[in-house]
Enzyme design. Structure first.
Site, mmCIF file in Angstrom:
data_model
loop_
_atom_site.group_PDB
_atom_site.id
_atom_site.type_symbol
_atom_site.label_atom_id
_atom_site.label_comp_id
_atom_site.label_asym_id
_atom_site.label_seq_id
_atom_site.Cartn_x
_atom_site.Cartn_y
_atom_site.Cartn_z
ATOM 1 N N TYR A 16 8.243 27.211 -34.009
ATOM 2 C CA TYR A 16 6.801 27.150 -33.770
ATOM 3 C C TYR A 16 6.004 27.494 -35.015
ATOM 4 O O TYR A 16 4.887 27.028 -35.191
ATOM 5 C CB TYR A 16 6.426 27.996 -32.555
ATOM 6 C CG TYR A 16 6.648 27.199 -31.298
ATOM 7 C CD1 TYR A 16 5.709 26.263 -30.888
ATOM 8 C CD2 TYR A 16 7.828 27.308 -30.580
ATOM 9 C CE1 TYR A 16 5.930 25.466 -29.769
ATOM 10 C CE2 TYR A 16 8.056 26.527 -29.454
ATOM 11 C CZ TYR A 16 7.100 25.606 -29.058
ATOM 12 O OH TYR A 16 7.310 24.809 -27.967
ATOM 13 N N HIS B 195 7.077 31.832 -25.980
ATOM 14 C CA HIS B 195 8.286 31.099 -26.358
ATOM 15 C C HIS B 195 9.465 32.033 -26.671
ATOM 16 O O HIS B 195 10.492 31.594 -27.167
ATOM 17 C CB HIS B 195 8.002 30.179 -27.551
ATOM 18 C CG HIS B 195 7.125 29.037 -27.177
ATOM 19 N ND1 HIS B 195 7.529 28.068 -26.305
ATOM 20 C CD2 HIS B 195 5.852 28.718 -27.537
ATOM 21 C CE1 HIS B 195 6.547 27.188 -26.143
ATOM 22 N NE2 HIS B 195 5.517 27.563 -26.867
#
Lengths: 752, 752
Positions: free
Chosen positions: A275, A430
């Protein structure tokens, strides 16, 4: 520091906004990513800057091919992977490139293409409802989520900037009134639950609003980008599709908050490298725009140059092949060859003091950004200024203040052996429940893997390219990682609300001696009442062919538990030194927390003091040697149970299961020898370890002895209650008195 | 032909033997592989022939390192992979290289090393019993099987030749009397069950005896090498460890018989490429020796130059990466980079008319043999004479006369898509029960795999590096291949005695049009009463992105049966268009014939006329479309049941199961699009086929229609009873009359 900065910016705003309010429209374009001066310099160098020239040619071919296909702006309908999604995605990428080509090549056909497509969007957008797909917590208009709409605007802002001066004032007005301003409003004030977060989603949203604001000279949008929506009404308990909290406790928002919060002072991004890579593009491209249009902000110096540090951190979070370690949700294979990293490397080179190591990465990427930063890189390469980007062992702190644990990477040689130890914070929505887990790489190949995510990004057939339910039921669970599971329940009971309140702690580390690198970390909150303390050591000893890893996992609990330590190994089993039974039918190992996905392929018990399992992977042998207790259960598992859509890979695991209150799992992972199917020679296919013993373990010290086949012995002692490097320790081992300072020592006893 | 040849050779022998009997000892050495003249030429060119110079340097470093370690000739004890085995193996390889170095560099240290090691062997060999390991049908002395002893002598003969003149006559006599002659006798007259076969084992034995015979000038040994042991007493029903018959029906033996029998006139070796590679070394190195010492034999012209043809055939039996197709027992990964192929390529280049295509292979190998042949290659490369070695579609016949079926390889483009269709004979003891099977490769990556063998060659941990029992229970079985299994029983009931009496038949083929390549073959004996007729077509149509394979498998039987057609696909399931159930516990699919190794992961039934399964492998999408009948069972299986030692890979299979008397499985395997985890773009991820239909199937014709998403149609018609290319066929399809000549036709109907 934060307060001071806030003060400075407010001050800056109150004075400068007015000026810009007037100046904005008067500025020459392009000024966002390309600049007038930069374009002139590029034009002057064209033809003599190989990597730039090649990239330009490729981009030109790509864009020309798209122009030949005509302009298509279909009514939005699909999830990612579907036609309308992929078409609009392709459009914004091509628009950005066409803008660059128009500026550099001065060929009007690119400007015409941009204008015509923008007006098709303008005509459509006016009456466009929200996207028909309902899965997102923040539905977009062109795409199923505001996130993708923001991607669009980040790229299209750049295209608009490139044709800004070429368009008539009337055309600009029409576009801004009917397309850009409502677009920016929709993804921000229209969706505060998307826009006002500390999250990569919001970073995209902030950058999108800010970049179009910079082009339009719209200070309201720029302020909204930097500081978020003021006074947005928000439900503090709301969650997104990934199960993450939407809003941070202190309600901070906007680009600067997104820079302050998820990045540690070392540049580690709490969601993990996958990410971080995704977020790098809006972070850096908006920063570049700010630097060009609002140089007074000095954005690259913000938070002690955290943006530049983050590029360095991200490059260090890759394996030998440049692929990012799949910490938290991360799709394997993503690497520094991605377009986001081309941008990151070029910007970091240009704005970060021309680090010659970055040139070698750019050379591997074999392309540059077609702007001032890419020109810098191209000139650097042309002048042969590149040097190797040497990835060394590194410790990266986590948390805005750098005090929420972190990630440690041990490397031996030219990334011959690399170990990634995770003792970080939860990593937002996440994050995985993988406290004190590690993964191991040999020359860039996984030896002990982190599963990564359960998703096939953008592959429509697989759940629309989105997260699959196995991401939650398997990939995030503790058993999918190489760390201890207590009573078959994941860390923090697999609950984000709890996990996000805690982080592991680094106890001590020393990475200065390449032949003895050590990191020690602990976790007290994953299982209340249980302290987990893991120490990982990468050792290169002359009596061993290759470096190996010593793994000491100490557990102290207030009650007896069942502890599972999985080794998610890659490759083919060669040999086990214990007896086991293979069932005639396979059952799942459990009902939940990931265990429902594991078939139990075999089950055994140790025969000797050391459990040994050797395996072959990618032409190299490995042996796991681990201290055994007679009552241990040794489980061979295979992924794939309760996987009706074949979403999971059929990967293996070896689990050491032990019932105890306090215990220590002591293991060595030893790479050795190799096999070539071409020569058919098997070299050094056996472990060099004769015996691995826990020689002592109390509240003060843990001592481990590793004896090799020739009788030479390594004794590793770690202090359990004093991490100070100053303290002098003294111990009697086998009637010899040893004395050292600091929390660890390694004693070599050569056989006489 | 054979008779005439035999006559010629007998004639030659009766005259020449006497001459050689005298001349033999008088000849100058080296004369076997290196020659006096050749060595002088090499010395003159040294330093100016890069690939030769580099190889020489590497060899020198390797040998010098071994010399530094001292000479070790341990008492034989281990299986392959074990110390004594690997040490003696290393010794013979180094001895041969040291001989070459002595000749080229004229440094006596290499001669001394050879002499000293030879006398250590001489001292040991005199009283050496047979090897203690008892598993082999022909135990050696230095190694557990005569095969490896023969390897030793093939290499050591060359070393001996290189120091022959340097040794004193007394030394030579001692070595020959105590080592070489008894050694040659032991592996031949001492083990006729090993030596007098048609088998790669015997080829090694023959070459070993012949080569030492050539060096010693011993005509008896040379004759024994060429023609086998006369009047050996043999048990015609004896079998070897692999279950193969030891002796051929007509009791032929010796090197020439081994050249005549297993090679087809096209140079295909009936055991398959993996063993062809293994046998190539003794075939070619002994041939080179014969050519140098006995040029009158003109060995390279034997059987219409079959040795040279076999090198070409073998190179063609490799995938894009140079890895051999694993037909029959073949370890995956073995390739034309192996040392045997370096020899093969150099010898074929030197003695086969300097084919410039071979130079490009030699260049990839990046090494040459250090002899006259390697010099030729080095000079060819130096003079830039290399051209690409283009592998095209090819049909290779099997059987000594070329009339026992064969292997067909269809290739599209630069090996973009390659298909290997096996309609050959049994392939001796290493054959698999895989009539009419095929495997498919995309850019060198497997799409539909042949499992290969169940063995880890030379890895001691895995059954001493020998064949594992799963080779028989799984790898050889029909279900391990992509072909039909009737009633869950393998072809020929898995019995070698039956299988070796039969072969499939090529019906017709046409590989001239790259866009429509077709091979049709049938098998009538695998299941008595059942005719299997498979036609494979590789089609490239402009309406499809990529070439695809049409697979028509027709079955006609005298009774109803259950037919299983496995697709051993590689990669991750993307999507299936039918419903299936996944069990909560896994059972093996059967009890024997390979089925006992398959877990049943899921089971379903077709919902529509076409069963579709798509999968992703190595970044490329594939869709299997196959005509369905409502009562079909669709099985997802996973290898691994009844595999207590973890000897098998956990590979997937998709099996279409149908109960019928006569039926046709019509399938298309369609590669399309791709996915990159770096760009995260999924391109063309869906099948282009709307409908696949069997439009007609009777004793005369089979017709298949393939309709694409845009409504365009391909109709493929094959004749079932007339393979003649002359016959004119006329058919009415959808009210249009079509007329063509030959056994197949492809009609394209574009949608209006």
């Amino acid at each position: 520091m934060k307060k001071a900065l806030g003060g400075r910016i407010l001050f800056f705003c109150s004075i400068v906004c007015l000026l810009f309010g007037i100046q904005g429209y008067a500025q020459e374009h392009p000024n966002l990513i390309l600049t007038k001066a930069g374009v002139e310099k590029i034009r002057a160098e064209l033809g003599s800057i190989p990597i730039f020239d090649t990239t330009l040619k490729q981009v030109q071919e790509e864009v020309d091919a798209e122009i030949a296909l005509g302009i298509h702006t279909p009514i939005p309908k699909d999830y990612s992977g579907g036609y309308t999604h992929e078409r609009h995605k392709r459009n914004f990428i091509i628009l950005q490139k066409a803008g660059v080509l128009f500026q550099i090549l001065e060929d009007e056909k690119y400007a015409i293409y941009i204008r015509d497509m923008l007006f098709q969007y303008e005509a459509m957008y006016k009456d466009l409802p929200v996207h028909p797909k309902e899965r997102s917590y923040a539905r977009g208009k062109l795409f199923w989520q505001c996130l993708n709409d923001s991607n669009w605007l980040v790229y299209v802002s750049q295209a608009y900037d490139c044709v800004y001066d070429w368009l008539s004032s009337k055309e600009r007005k029409k576009l801004e009134k009917n397309l850009f301003r409502p677009f920016a409003d929709f993804i921000s004030v229209g969706n505060p639950q998307f826009y006002n977060r500390i999250h990569n989603h919001s970073t995209w949203g902030n950058a999108a609003v800010g970049m179009i604001g910079l082009v339009m000279g719209d200070d309201e949008l720029i302020a909204r980008a930097l500081y978020g929506i003021k006074d947005a009404k928000l439900d503090i308990n709301a969650k997104d599709n990934d199960g993450g909290f939407i809003f941070s406790k202190d309600k901070k928002a906007g680009f600067l908050a997104n820079l302050d919060e998820p990045f540690s002072p070392d540049g580690y991004y709490t969601e993990g490298p996958y990410y971080q890579r995704y977020a790098m593009y809006p972070f850096l491209i908006f920063a570049e725009g700010l630097q060009n249009v609002r140089p007074e902000l000095n954005i690259f110096a913000h938070k002690d140059s955290v943006l530049l540090k983050s590029v360095d951190a991200l490059l260090n979070l890759s394996d030998k092949d440049g692929e990012f370690f799949p910490l938290n949700d991360g799709q394997k294979g993503m690497s520094y060859y991605s377009r986001e990293l081309v941008t990151a490397v070029d910007i970091a080179y240009h704005f970060g003091g021309n680090n010659p190591g970055l040139l070698s990465i750019a050379k591997k990427q074999d392309q540059v950004v077609l702007d001032d930063t890419g020109l810098s890189v191209a000139l650097g390469l042309k002048e042969n200024r590149e040097q190797p980007f040497v990835k060394k062992s590194i410790l990266l702190s986590d948390g805005p203040e750098g005090n929420e644990g972190g990630v440690g990477i041990l490397r031996y040689g030219q990334e011959e052996l690399s170990l990634v130890f995770k003792y970080a914070a939860q990593g937002l929505s996440h994050g995985h429940y993988d406290k004190l887990s590690y993964s191991l790489y040999d020359q860039g190949d996984e030896v002990l893997q982190d599963y990564g995510l359960a998703r096939f990004v953008n592959i429509e057939q697989k759940g629309g390219g989105n997260y699959l339910k196995e991401n939650k039921t398997w990939a995030k669970q503790t058993v999918a990682h190489n760390t201890v599971v207590q009573n078959m329940v994941s860390h923090f009971n697999g609950k984000y609300e709890i996990g996000s309140q805690h982080h592991s702690e680094l106890v001590f580390s020393n990475i200065t001696d390449p032949d003895f690198q050590i990191i020690s970390a602990k976790e007290e909150n994953a299982y209340p009442g249980t302290l987990m303390h893991r120490t990982l050591v990468m050792i290169k000893d002359p009596d061993y062919e290759r470096p190996f890893v010593l793994d000491i996992f100490n557990i102290i609990s207030d009650k007896e538990n069942q502890y599972d330590l999985p080794f998610n190994f890659m490759g083919q089993v060669m040999k086990a030194n214990f007896e086991y039974e293979t069932p005639s039918s396979l059952q799942a190992l459990g009902d939940d927390n990931g265990y429902q996905h594991l078939w139990l392929e075999a089950k055994g018990n140790p025969l000797t003091e050391n459990t040994k399992l050797s395996f072959l992977n990618q032409g190299r042998f490995y042996t796991l040697t681990t201290t055994a207790e007679g009552s241990d259960e040794l489980l061979f598992t295979r992924l794939g149970a309760n996987d009706p859509e074949f979403n999971l890979r059929r990967d293996a695991s070896f689990i050491v299961r032990r019932k105890a209150q306090n215990t220590a799992f002591v293991s060595v992972i030893e790479p050795h020898g190799g096999y070539s199917p071409v020569s058919e020679f098997a070299v050094n296919s056996n472990s060099n370890i004769e015996n691995l013993t826990l020689v002592g373990n109390d509240e003060n010290y843990t001592g481990v002895s590793i004896k090799d086949k020739n009788g030479h012995e390594l004794i590793v002692v770690i202090s359990n209650n004093d991490a100070s490097s100053e303290t002098i320790h003294e111990l009697n081992i086998d009637n010899t008195q040893y004395k050292w300072s600091g929390p660890f020592n390694c004693i070599k006893i050569k056989k006489q």
